[in-house]
Design an enzyme around this catalytic site. Structure first.
Site, PDB file in Angstrom:
ATOM      1  N   SER A  53       0.823  -1.099   0.119  1.00 50.54           N
ATOM      2  CA  SER A  53      -0.063   0.062   0.029  1.00 50.54           C
ATOM      3  C   SER A  53       0.872   1.385  -0.048  1.00 50.54           C
ATOM      4  O   SER A  53       1.616   1.348  -0.832  1.00 50.54           O
ATOM      5  CB  SER A  53      -1.007  -0.076   1.055  1.00 50.54           C
ATOM      6  OG  SER A  53      -1.892   1.146   1.088  1.00 50.54           O
ATOM      7  N   ASP A  95      -8.883  -4.557  -6.507  1.00 50.66           N
ATOM      8  CA  ASP A  95      -8.221  -3.487  -5.519  1.00 50.66           C
ATOM      9  C   ASP A  95      -8.293  -2.170  -5.940  1.00 50.66           C
ATOM     10  O   ASP A  95      -7.852  -1.834  -6.900  1.00 50.66           O
ATOM     11  CB  ASP A  95      -6.891  -3.887  -5.144  1.00 50.66           C
ATOM     12  CG  ASP A  95      -6.428  -3.275  -4.170  1.00 50.66           C
ATOM     13  OD1 ASP A  95      -6.866  -2.257  -3.531  1.00 50.66           O
ATOM     14  OD2 ASP A  95      -4.955  -3.478  -3.693  1.00 50.66           O
TER      15      ASP A  95
END
Length: 607
Positions: free
Chosen positions: A381, A433
């Site tokens: 991330s 995602d």
């Protein structure tokens, strides 16, 4: 629908939002059975806490007690109604509602372009101030320093830029997302972007897919370990606390003194459990966490003969402020690449880790122990974005550096840096995602799609929201899509698209088909390196060795992530524990299905 104008100001609620409170009032207050029995027997009308029976009125047996109970119930209900009304007013109050935009309903006459520009500029300045106040209140517990104040301003400017040119209320956005999800599912086989065909992966990319996938599986353990004990306990809810709890209470041993770092607390035990390494394998572990300053660890990986730098992803309000500092800033690299730009907040975080590694001698210490090892930088991330930028910064000093970025943000690198990073950075993306598809440019595209689908809808909002909730929870057929975007028979939409845009704003001058340009402070940015995409295909696989879900594993082009996809897994596919589980499953299946004699393949297909 546009926001309501009431008492001379705009409110963050539309007229079609009144359906739900109206139905609630009808059900609760409009039927005699809705009045509590104690109230009816005591003679108290609904919603009147002040009315009391005369002091000397004749009272039947037990009537006085029933009267008191009914009176208290009525009082509590009235206070509940007052509190809910005040909360509703607080939620729908728009601090900018008193400032009429040029050409908006509050403005009696259209303004010329100069006056319009001045009013729009004033509106944006006021919006930035309001958003900065909101951010400061939400982050009141964050320590204030120069970096924090800069992050507050950057975040406020991002929100004001994105939201100041539309007249949408929160329920409109929810309805738009529900419609987009159904529209997306309706197009079962969307055409591939043209760039994918013209920029197909080279032969070397297909040849090393298996090797890079195995590397991703290995180094994901380090990226997860950088999160410390919270992720470890989350992944092991029954045994995690018992395994790491001892380190929180006992005093530091001499083994801990071998590791440099700060604020280890309960983290070190979880790091050891996740990576399977020993105390002596760690060079430095830091959980120092501030705006633009991320926790990281440095370890010796003897299995892969590498010095691993793992950077933590988003875990705190400080990290969120780093994420939202989305302006672009130049990146000073010792390479021949032109136009080196990067995400400001992540770039600042990467510079912090770079200074710690180089100036504090952490990398020198690691390579003095294992000079033949190579450098590998990993992260998930926000940590993936910082790891990619850190690898770019270290490339000149460590030419053999490699980076594995798990679920990195899309809005990270300029086009030239994206092309340059393909030689030593590999990104891994799972399913739908949202983070690898998230950038200011893609958010502008999402806003335009929401405006289009709402403007071309002929069904009331309450039906869209109810059907959307049912569709998300229980599924169904998306064919009953109440829009004419794909050539349906809708001839009388409820709204025009321009009615949802602020008159005079840059977006107002674009047609519904033309793309919106990104603001100058937010040019188009791209994800780092080559991209491995894992996509779930279903529960049944072609190999009888693995009865679990089936995944395709393939190299993907960045243009496949140029649009935000709506779906129930757009957030869960980003979670590190989900990604670790899928990687375990994919790698084990690919290994197991090699021995499948009948099919000679795998339940995990390579495209």
């Amino acid at each position: 629908m546009p926001g309501m104008v009431l008492f001379g100001r705009r409110w963050a609620i539309a007229s079609d939002d009144l359906v739900f409170p109206g139905v609630f009032e009808l059900l609760v207050g409009g039927h005699p059975d809705a009045v509590p029995r104690a109230q009816r027997e005591a003679g108290l009308p609904w919603g009147c806490p002040a009315q009391q029976l005369p002091d000397r009125a004749p009272c039947p047996p037990g009537g006085y007690h029933r009267h008191r109970v009914g009176h208290r119930v009525c009082q509590h209900e009235s206070w509940l109604i007052i509190a809910s009304t005040m909360l509703t007013i607080l939620i729908v109050f728009d601090p900018l509602g008193g400032k009429a935009a040029p050409g908006a309903p509050l403005g009696p006459q259209p303004l010329d372009s100069r006056e319009s520009s001045q009013l729009l500029s004033g509106l944006k300045t006021a919006a930035t101030s309001v958003w900065e106040t909101r951010v400061r209140l939400l982050c009141c517990c964050v320590s204030r320093d120069d970096h924090t104040r800069v992050a507050f301003s950057s975040t406020a400017e991002l929100f004001s830029t994105y939201f100041s040119d539309t007249d949408l209320v929160p329920s409109d956005i929810a309805a738009g997302l529900a419609l987009l999800h159904q529209q997306q599912d309706l197009a079962r086989s969307p055409p591939e972007p043209t760039e994918v065909v013209t920029h197909s992966p080279g032969p070397f990319q297909e040849a090393d897919l298996d090797a890079e996938l195995e590397n991703c599986h290995h180094y994901m353990q380090f990226a997860a370990a950088a999160y410390g004990w919270p992720l470890y306990v989350y992944r092991n809810p029954f045994t995690g606390l018992c395994r790491v709890g001892g380190d929180c209470c006992r005093r530091r041993t001499t083994d801990y003194d071998l590791v440099g770092g700060d604020q280890l607390n309960c983290h070190f035990s979880s790091i050891l459990q996740t990576t399977g390494l020993q105390h002596r394998d760690f060079i430095h572990v830091s959980f120092h966490d501030k705006v633009y300053e991320l926790p990281f660890l440095v370890a010796l990986d003897h299995r892969k003969e590498s010095v691993v730098v793992a950077i933590r992803g988003t875990m705190s309000l400080q990290d969120i402020l780093t994420d939202l500092s989305a302006e672009s800033e130049p990146l000073d690299l010792e390479c021949e690449v032109q136009d080196c730009w990067a995400h400001k907040g992540i770039s600042q975080a990467a510079r912090y880790v770079y200074r710690r590694l180089v100036n504090d001698g952490i990398l020198s210490q690691a390579f003095s122990i294992a000079p033949e090892y190579r450098l590998v930088v990993v992260g998930h991330s926000l940590g993936a974005g910082a790891a990619a930028l850190l690898a770019l910064m270290l490339k000149s000093s460590y030419p053999q550096v490699r980076c594995y970025a798990f679920s990195p943000p899309r809005g990270l690198l300029s086009k030239s840096l994206y092309e340059y990073s393909k030689t030593f950075i590999v990104s891994l993306v799972l399913g739908k995602d949202v983070i690898p598809r998230l950038s200011v440019t893609n958010l502008e595209d999402l806003k335009r799609r929401i405006l289009r689908v709402i403007a071309h809808c002929n069904k009331p909002k309450y039906k869209i929201l109810l059907r959307g909730c049912w569709y998300e929870l229980f599924g169904g057929s998306p064919e009953d899509l109440p829009t004419d975007l794909d050539g349906g028979d809708l001839t009388q939409p409820l709204l025009g698209e321009h009615s949802l845009l602020v008159h005079g704003s840059p977006a107002y001058s674009f047609s519904s088909e033309s793309p919106l340009e990104s603001p100058t402070k937010y040019p188009p940015l791209y994800p780092p390196g080559r991209i491995i995409h894992l996509e779930e295909e279903g529960a049944s696989g072609s190999c009888s060795c693995s009865p679990a879900a089936r995944y395709t594993v393939r190299w993907a082009h960045e243009s496949e992530f140029s649009r935000i996809l709506i779906g129930p897994k757009m957030l869960t596919d980003h979670m590190p524990d989900i990604l670790m589980r899928v990687l375990d499953h994919v790698v084990s299946d690919r290994t197991a299905c090699v021995s499948c004699p009948a099919q000679g393949g795998s339940s995990v297909d390579q495209a």
